[in-house]
Design an enzyme around this catalytic site. Structure first.
Site, PDB file in Angstrom:
ATOM      1  N   ASP A  38       0.860  -1.176   0.000  1.00 18.59           N
ATOM      2  CA  ASP A  38       0.000   0.000   0.000  1.00 18.59           C
ATOM      3  C   ASP A  38       0.898   1.227   0.000  1.00 18.59           C
ATOM      4  OD1 ASP A  38      -2.123   2.018   0.668  1.00 18.59           O
ATOM      5  OD2 ASP A  38      -3.289   0.202   1.039  1.00 18.59           O
ATOM      6  N   ASP A  56       3.941   2.318  -4.461  1.00 19.99           N
ATOM      7  CA  ASP A  56       3.053   3.038  -5.370  1.00 19.99           C
ATOM      8  C   ASP A  56       2.853   2.162  -6.596  1.00 19.99           C
ATOM      9  OD1 ASP A  56       1.786   4.710  -7.176  1.00 19.99           O
ATOM     10  OD2 ASP A  56       2.991   6.471  -6.665  1.00 19.99           O
ATOM     11  N   TYR A 147     -13.628   5.416 -13.819  1.00 23.52           N
ATOM     12  CA  TYR A 147     -13.623   4.265 -12.917  1.00 23.52           C
ATOM     13  C   TYR A 147     -14.227   3.044 -13.605  1.00 23.52           C
ATOM     14  CZ  TYR A 147     -14.578   1.541  -8.665  1.00 23.52           C
ATOM     15  OH  TYR A 147     -14.633   0.559  -7.701  1.00 23.52           O
ATOM     16  N   THR A 182     -16.417   1.063   2.934  1.00 22.23           N
ATOM     17  CA  THR A 182     -14.972   1.273   2.976  1.00 22.23           C
ATOM     18  C   THR A 182     -14.668   2.768   2.984  1.00 22.23           C
ATOM     19  OG1 THR A 182     -14.741   1.365   0.572  1.00 22.23           O
ATOM     20  CG2 THR A 182     -14.614  -0.824   1.611  1.00 22.23           C
TER      21      THR A 182
END
Length: 244
Positions: A38, A56, A147, A182
């Site tokens: 992460d 990254d 997205y 989330t």
């Protein structure tokens, strides 16, 4: 809790929060040694058998180095769970090229880079890849052109790799969640001036209409396990009936 991952090593991207964190915890509880990638620090309450690596996913060299470090630490690699992702809600005419590039780079290119680096090791163990796409990747989704395009790409990538690597014994599948509780969902800023005719589009049929990250993690753990031997190429919707 089954112990389907005893003696196995799993690599989870996006492991600092949300579905990624829940997946890392689930795999750990099922016996895996887990490497979490992460851009934010990865911590699961100091639990043993967890290695956190800052990475990254847009950076080709960082991804390759992280996978190499994971294999060196674990001695092998049996599962890659690509969970990391970002989202944005905007009218398509308001999406800048920079924002388009950012969303595709993290959601799609990052998934590709992790797969490319991990696949030689997964061939050696006859392991598995589980990618996290989205309901937005298999049906139209309002105000989410970038997205949706990225997640549709993840679905296509999953199917292509499933075909290519089947002769090597590597299984590749993906899950397509709908609404999940989330930080990504909670931090998402709605597009302004939304058309009221789209208000009920892709609404879950269940109550409550939002899934828990642990429910998605359970599906990932299944698809990555030997129990899902015949599920390569599967695209599993976890959307509470929103896509029906």
């Amino acid at each position: 809790m089954p112990h389907r991952y005893d003696g196995r090593v799993a690599l989870v991207t996006g492991a600092a929060s949300g579905i990624g964190r829940a997946t890392a915890a689930r795999l750990r509880d099922e016996g895996a040694r887990v490497v979490g990638l992460d851009i934010a620090p990865v911590s699961l309450d100091g639990a043993p058998g967890i290695l956190g690596i800052r990475c990254d996913l847009r950076d080709e060299e960082q991804v390759a180095a992280a996978v190499a470090d994971a294999v060196e630490w674990g001695g092998r690699l049996d599962l890659l769970a690509n969970v990391a992702g970002v989202a944005a809600s905007a009218h398509t005419t308001d999406v800048t090229l920079a924002e388009w590039d950012r969303i595709l780079a993290i959601n799609l290119t990052g998934t590709f880079l992790a797969c490319r680096a991990a696949l030689p090791h997964l061939v050696a163990t006859r392991g598995a890849v589980v990618n996290v796409a989205s309901l937005a990747g298999v049906r139209g989704w309002r105000y989410s052109a970038a997205y949706s395009a990225a997640k549709a790409g993840v679905v296509g990538l999953t199917r292509s790799l499933a075909v290519e690597y089947a002769p090597d014994g590597v299984r590749v599948a993906c899950v397509c969640p709908g609404s999940v509780d989330t930080p990504l969902k909670r931090d998402l800023v709605p597009a302004p001036d939304q058309d009221p005719r789209l208000a009920g589009h892709a609404r879950a049929l269940l109550d409550p209409p939002v899934a828990d990250p642990a429910e998605v993690a359970a599906a990932i753990a299944y698809l990555g396990s030997a129990e899902a031997r015949f599920a390569t190429g599967a695209v599993l919707r976890l959307d509470g009936g929103a896509g029906v």
